[in-house]
Scaffold this motif. Structure first.
Motif, PDB file in Angstrom:
ATOM      1  N   PHE A   1      -8.780 -28.842  -8.895  1.00 14.04           N
ATOM      2  CA  PHE A   1      -8.250 -28.894 -10.226  1.00 14.04           C
ATOM      3  C   PHE A   1      -6.882 -29.338 -10.489  1.00 14.04           C
ATOM      4  CE2 PHE A   1      -5.811 -25.806 -13.064  1.00 14.04           C
ATOM      5  CZ  PHE A   1      -6.330 -26.202 -14.176  1.00 14.04           C
ATOM      6  N   PRO A   2      -5.856 -29.245  -9.914  1.00 14.90           N
ATOM      7  CA  PRO A   2      -4.592 -29.691 -10.107  1.00 14.90           C
ATOM      8  C   PRO A   2      -4.643 -31.413 -10.106  1.00 14.90           C
ATOM      9  CG  PRO A   2      -4.463 -28.032  -8.279  1.00 14.90           C
ATOM     10  CD  PRO A   2      -6.103 -28.316  -8.492  1.00 14.90           C
ATOM     11  N   ALA A   3      -5.417 -31.996  -9.165  1.00 11.30           N
ATOM     12  CA  ALA A   3      -5.710 -33.322  -9.280  1.00 11.30           C
ATOM     13  C   ALA A   3      -6.371 -33.851 -10.493  1.00 11.30           C
ATOM     14  CB  ALA A   3      -6.553 -33.959  -8.153  1.00 11.30           C
ATOM     15  N   THR A   4      -7.119 -33.119 -10.914  1.00  6.09           N
ATOM     16  CA  THR A   4      -7.747 -33.472 -12.198  1.00  6.09           C
ATOM     17  C   THR A   4      -6.890 -33.268 -13.555  1.00  6.09           C
ATOM     18  OG1 THR A   4      -9.823 -32.574 -11.585  1.00  6.09           O
ATOM     19  CG2 THR A   4      -9.831 -32.912 -14.025  1.00  6.09           C
ATOM     20  N   VAL A   5      -5.928 -32.157 -13.658  1.00  7.52           N
ATOM     21  CA  VAL A   5      -5.008 -31.858 -14.442  1.00  7.52           C
ATOM     22  C   VAL A   5      -4.016 -33.181 -14.392  1.00  7.52           C
ATOM     23  CG1 VAL A   5      -3.066 -30.813 -15.323  1.00  7.52           C
ATOM     24  CG2 VAL A   5      -5.173 -29.580 -14.559  1.00  7.52           C
ATOM     25  N   SER A   6      -3.565 -33.651 -12.978  1.00  7.64           N
ATOM     26  CA  SER A   6      -2.583 -34.660 -12.811  1.00  7.64           C
ATOM     27  C   SER A   6      -3.148 -36.085 -13.703  1.00  7.64           C
ATOM     28  CB  SER A   6      -2.321 -34.953 -11.555  1.00  7.64           C
ATOM     29  OG  SER A   6      -1.586 -33.741 -11.021  1.00  7.64           O
ATOM     30  N   SER A   7      -4.667 -36.283 -13.199  1.00 10.12           N
ATOM     31  CA  SER A   7      -4.828 -37.399 -13.693  1.00 10.12           C
ATOM     32  C   SER A   7      -5.007 -37.678 -15.136  1.00 10.12           C
ATOM     33  CB  SER A   7      -6.246 -37.917 -12.933  1.00 10.12           C
ATOM     34  OG  SER A   7      -7.365 -37.278 -13.325  1.00 10.12           O
ATOM     35  N   PHE A   8      -5.432 -36.509 -15.633  1.00 14.48           N
ATOM     36  CA  PHE A   8      -5.567 -36.369 -17.271  1.00 14.48           C
ATOM     37  C   PHE A   8      -4.161 -36.789 -17.905  1.00 14.48           C
ATOM     38  CE2 PHE A   8      -5.643 -33.751 -21.211  1.00 14.48           C
ATOM     39  CZ  PHE A   8      -6.530 -34.759 -21.827  1.00 14.48           C
ATOM     40  N   ARG A   9      -3.090 -35.914 -17.313  1.00 22.01           N
ATOM     41  CA  ARG A   9      -1.799 -36.278 -17.794  1.00 22.01           C
ATOM     42  C   ARG A   9      -1.511 -37.721 -17.820  1.00 22.01           C
ATOM     43  NH1 ARG A   9       3.303 -32.377 -16.656  1.00 22.01           N
ATOM     44  NH2 ARG A   9       4.400 -33.292 -18.151  1.00 22.01           N
ATOM     45  N   ALA A  10      -1.951 -38.094 -16.550  1.00 20.48           N
ATOM     46  CA  ALA A  10      -1.472 -39.705 -16.334  1.00 20.48           C
ATOM     47  C   ALA A  10      -2.014 -40.482 -17.442  1.00 20.48           C
ATOM     48  CB  ALA A  10      -1.781 -40.159 -14.864  1.00 20.48           C
ATOM     49  N   ARG A  11      -3.342 -39.956 -17.922  1.00 20.86           N
ATOM     50  CA  ARG A  11      -3.828 -40.904 -18.845  1.00 20.86           C
ATOM     51  C   ARG A  11      -3.472 -40.723 -20.311  1.00 20.86           C
ATOM     52  NH1 ARG A  11      -9.233 -39.797 -20.121  1.00 20.86           N
ATOM     53  NH2 ARG A  11      -9.603 -37.955 -18.822  1.00 20.86           N
ATOM     54  N   GLY A  12      -2.430 -39.820 -20.233  1.00 23.78           N
ATOM     55  CA  GLY A  12      -1.759 -39.672 -21.525  1.00 23.78           C
ATOM     56  C   GLY A  12      -2.027 -38.486 -22.397  1.00 23.78           C
ATOM     57  N   GLY A  13      -2.721 -37.503 -21.691  1.00 22.72           N
ATOM     58  CA  GLY A  13      -3.156 -36.214 -21.993  1.00 22.72           C
ATOM     59  C   GLY A  13      -1.520 -35.344 -22.464  1.00 22.72           C
ATOM     60  N   LYS A  14      -1.667 -34.712 -23.380  1.00 20.52           N
ATOM     61  CA  LYS A  14      -0.666 -33.974 -24.100  1.00 20.52           C
ATOM     62  C   LYS A  14      -0.922 -32.539 -23.694  1.00 20.52           C
ATOM     63  CE  LYS A  14       1.190 -37.251 -26.664  1.00 20.52           C
ATOM     64  NZ  LYS A  14       2.129 -38.008 -26.152  1.00 20.52           N
ATOM     65  N   GLY A  15      -2.000 -31.919 -23.483  1.00 19.73           N
ATOM     66  CA  GLY A  15      -2.197 -30.450 -23.253  1.00 19.73           C
ATOM     67  C   GLY A  15      -3.513 -30.209 -22.826  1.00 19.73           C
ATOM     68  N   ALA A  16      -4.259 -29.256 -22.447  1.00 16.64           N
ATOM     69  CA  ALA A  16      -5.409 -29.101 -21.938  1.00 16.64           C
ATOM     70  C   ALA A  16      -5.793 -27.394 -22.178  1.00 16.64           C
ATOM     71  CB  ALA A  16      -5.692 -29.429 -20.607  1.00 16.64           C
ATOM     72  N   ASN A  17      -7.228 -27.059 -22.497  1.00 19.09           N
ATOM     73  CA  ASN A  17      -7.496 -25.891 -22.516  1.00 19.09           C
ATOM     74  C   ASN A  17      -8.551 -25.667 -21.108  1.00 19.09           C
ATOM     75  OD1 ASN A  17      -8.560 -25.897 -25.623  1.00 19.09           O
ATOM     76  ND2 ASN A  17      -7.029 -24.420 -24.969  1.00 19.09           N
ATOM     77  N   VAL A  18      -8.344 -24.476 -20.415  1.00 12.71           N
ATOM     78  CA  VAL A  18      -8.841 -24.342 -19.230  1.00 12.71           C
ATOM     79  C   VAL A  18      -9.844 -23.119 -19.254  1.00 12.71           C
ATOM     80  CG1 VAL A  18      -8.227 -23.678 -16.859  1.00 12.71           C
ATOM     81  CG2 VAL A  18      -6.628 -25.040 -18.110  1.00 12.71           C
ATOM     82  N   THR A  19     -11.025 -23.411 -18.539  1.00 13.43           N
ATOM     83  CA  THR A  19     -11.992 -22.329 -18.678  1.00 13.43           C
ATOM     84  C   THR A  19     -12.438 -22.137 -17.062  1.00 13.43           C
ATOM     85  OG1 THR A  19     -13.957 -21.340 -19.803  1.00 13.43           O
ATOM     86  CG2 THR A  19     -13.677 -24.083 -19.248  1.00 13.43           C
ATOM     87  N   VAL A  20     -13.607 -21.309 -17.101  1.00 14.92           N
ATOM     88  CA  VAL A  20     -14.123 -20.845 -15.828  1.00 14.92           C
ATOM     89  C   VAL A  20     -14.232 -22.023 -14.848  1.00 14.92           C
ATOM     90  CG1 VAL A  20     -16.234 -19.865 -14.801  1.00 14.92           C
ATOM     91  CG2 VAL A  20     -15.246 -18.984 -16.827  1.00 14.92           C
ATOM     92  N   PRO A  21     -14.067 -21.927 -13.759  1.00 12.57           N
ATOM     93  CA  PRO A  21     -13.415 -20.975 -12.900  1.00 12.57           C
ATOM     94  C   PRO A  21     -11.699 -21.035 -12.610  1.00 12.57           C
ATOM     95  CG  PRO A  21     -14.338 -22.367 -11.467  1.00 12.57           C
ATOM     96  CD  PRO A  21     -14.353 -23.165 -12.426  1.00 12.57           C
ATOM     97  N   PHE A  22     -11.185 -21.692 -13.468  1.00 11.71           N
ATOM     98  CA  PHE A  22      -9.813 -22.417 -13.015  1.00 11.71           C
ATOM     99  C   PHE A  22      -8.530 -21.503 -13.732  1.00 11.71           C
ATOM    100  CE2 PHE A  22     -12.467 -26.527 -13.027  1.00 11.71           C
ATOM    101  CZ  PHE A  22     -12.518 -26.342 -11.395  1.00 11.71           C
ATOM    102  N   LYS A  23      -8.818 -20.528 -14.553  1.00 11.94           N
ATOM    103  CA  LYS A  23      -7.709 -20.013 -15.231  1.00 11.94           C
ATOM    104  C   LYS A  23      -6.586 -19.583 -14.133  1.00 11.94           C
ATOM    105  CE  LYS A  23     -10.473 -18.886 -19.122  1.00 11.94           C
ATOM    106  NZ  LYS A  23     -10.952 -17.689 -20.328  1.00 11.94           N
ATOM    107  N   LEU A  24      -6.935 -19.155 -12.905  1.00  6.56           N
ATOM    108  CA  LEU A  24      -5.906 -18.505 -12.034  1.00  6.56           C
ATOM    109  C   LEU A  24      -5.045 -19.702 -11.460  1.00  6.56           C
ATOM    110  CD1 LEU A  24      -7.846 -15.613 -10.090  1.00  6.56           C
ATOM    111  CD2 LEU A  24      -6.109 -15.425 -12.086  1.00  6.56           C
ATOM    112  N   GLU A  25      -5.883 -20.791 -11.240  1.00  8.16           N
ATOM    113  CA  GLU A  25      -5.167 -21.980 -10.746  1.00  8.16           C
ATOM    114  C   GLU A  25      -4.212 -22.454 -11.775  1.00  8.16           C
ATOM    115  OE1 GLU A  25      -6.881 -25.025  -7.840  1.00  8.16           O
ATOM    116  OE2 GLU A  25      -8.627 -24.096  -8.688  1.00  8.16           O
ATOM    117  N   ALA A  26      -4.806 -22.609 -12.961  1.00 10.45           N
ATOM    118  CA  ALA A  26      -3.763 -23.028 -14.204  1.00 10.45           C
ATOM    119  C   ALA A  26      -2.695 -22.062 -14.161  1.00 10.45           C
ATOM    120  CB  ALA A  26      -4.809 -22.948 -15.376  1.00 10.45           C
TER     121      ALA A  26
END
Ligand code: NDP
Length: 276
Positions: free
Chosen positions: A44-69
Motif C-alpha cells: 500500500f505505501p509504495a502504491t501511494v508513493s508511485s501515484f503521488r510521483a505520477r502527480g496524484g493530489k489525493g486519494a480515497n482508501v478502501t478495504v483493506p488499507f484504511k488502517l495503513e492509511a
C-alpha cells in the motif's frame, strides 16, 4: 490543468467511486481525473508513493488499507484520529493529511437525505470493525439518548465503548446481541460485513421501535438480508449504504476541491434502495 485523484483498494474493480467522482467533476466543472488503483496487499505505501510521483493530489482508501492509511498519514483530523482509520488522503507539501469521511457521510445521509433526527433517539450500531469505528464520533456529535454498540465478539464492542467514552456523556453501552432482548431502538445501523455473505447478526426479535429506521451500510441490488429482516420485523423505514457512499465521496471532494457537489442526483443515478 487536470488534477489526478484515485481510490486505492484490493479488490477494487467493483468500486463505484470513479463513477461518483466523474459525476461530481461534470457537475461542478472541476477539471479532475479519478481512477481506481488495485494495490497489492503488501504494497500500500509504495502504491501511494508511485501515484503521488505520477502527480496524484489525493486519494480515497478502501478495504483493506484504511488502517495503513492512518499509519502513513503525517497529520490527522480528530475524526480520523478517533476512528484510527483513514479513507481520504490529501497530499500536502512535505506530508500527507489523513481524514475519515465515512461517519460524516453516514450522518449526512441519515439527517439530510432521509430526514431522520438522531438527537435524543436510541441508536443501535451493529459491528465493531473499521466501518463501525469510523461512524461513532459523528453519531455522538448528534447527541443520541443511547448509543449501543453490539458485536458478535462482545469484547471488541467493549473496547470501542472505552475508546469513545470521553466523547459521550455516559450514553455509550456495549453488548452482545443476546443482551439486547427486550430493548427497542429508533435507529438500527448494520455496520457488520454479515450481509456480504448473506448472513445476519443474531439480533433478538422485537428491537425495532415504532417509526424506526433500519440502515444497512452495505448495498446490493434489492434489499440486503438485514433490510429484509428489518422489514419483516416491522421497521418503518429502510435504507441501504448508497447514500453514505455518495455522501462520504462528496465530503472527500470538498476536502480536495473546496466545493461540495450536489449528492441527490448521484444517489438517484446509483439507485439507492430506500423506503419511507
Ligand atoms: P470489518 O471486517 O472491519 O468488520 C466486520 C464486522 O462484521 C465485525 O464487527 C464482525 O464481527 C462483523 N461480522 C461479520 N460477519 C458477521 C456475522 N455473520 N454476524 C455478525 N457479525 C458479523 O468490516 P468493515 O467494518 O470494514 O465493513 C463492514 C461493512 O460496512 C461492509 O459491508 C462494508 O461494505 C460496509 N461499508 C460501507 C460503506 C459505505 O460507504 N456505504 C463504507 C465503509 C464500509 P466480529 O468482530 O465478531 O468478527
Amino acid at each position: 490543468m487536470t488534477d489526478f485523484y484515485a481510490v486505492i483498494g484490493n479488490p477494487i474493480a467493483h468500486s463505484k467511486s470513479p463513477l461518483i467522482h466523474a459525476e461530481f467533476s461534470r457537475q461542478t466543472g472541476q477539471d479532475i481525473r479519478y481512477e481506481a488503483i488495485l494495490a497489492p496487499v503488501d504494497a500500500f505505501p509504495a502504491t501511494v508513493s508511485s501515484f503521488r510521483a505520477r502527480g496524484g493530489k489525493g486519494a480515497n482508501v478502501t478495504v483493506p488499507f484504511k488502517l495503513e492509511a492512518h499509519k502513513i498519514s503525517t497529520r490527522l483530523t480528530e475524526r480520523a484520529q478517533a476512528a484510527q482509520a483513514v479513507n481520504t488522503l490529501v497530499f500536502e507539501p512535505g506530508g500527507i493529511a489523513g481524514d475519515n469521511t465515512d461517519g460524516a457521510g453516514l450522518v449526512r445521509d441519515i439527517r439530510a437525505n432521509l430526514k431522520f433526527l438522531i438527537k435524543a433517539r436510541r441508536v443501535l450500531l451493529m459491528g465493531a470493525g473499521g466501518a463501525a469505528r469510523g461512524v461513532i464520533l459523528p453519531l455522538l456529535e448528534h447527541k443520541p439518548q443511547v448509543l449501543a454498540i453490539a458485536n458478535r465478539t462482545k469484547q471488541k464492542a467493549c473496547e470501542l465503548q472505552q475508546l469513545f467514552s470521553r466523547y459521550g456523556n455516559g450514553n455509550i453501552v456495549s453488548a452482545a446481541y443476546a443482551d439486547l432482548a427486550g430493548e427497542k431502538f429508533d435507529l438500527v445501523i448494520n455496520a457488520t460485513s454479515a450481509s456480504l455473505r448473506g448472513e445476519l447478526p443474531a439480533l433478538p426479535a422485537g428491537i425495532f421501535a415504532d417509526g424506526s429506521l433500519a440502515y444497512d451500510m452495505m448495498y446490493s441490488d434489492g434489499l440486503t438480508p438485514f433490510l429484509q429482516y428489518a422489514k419483516q420485523q416491522g421497521a418503518a423505514r429502510l435504507a441501504d449504504g448508497i447514500g453514505m457512499l455518495v455522501e462520504q465521496a462528496a465530503e472527500s471532494f470538498l476536502l480536495w476541491r473546496g466545493i461540495r457537489p450536489e449528492t441527490a442526483p448521484v444517489i438517484e443515478m446509483l439507485g439507492s434502495c430506500t423506503t419511507s
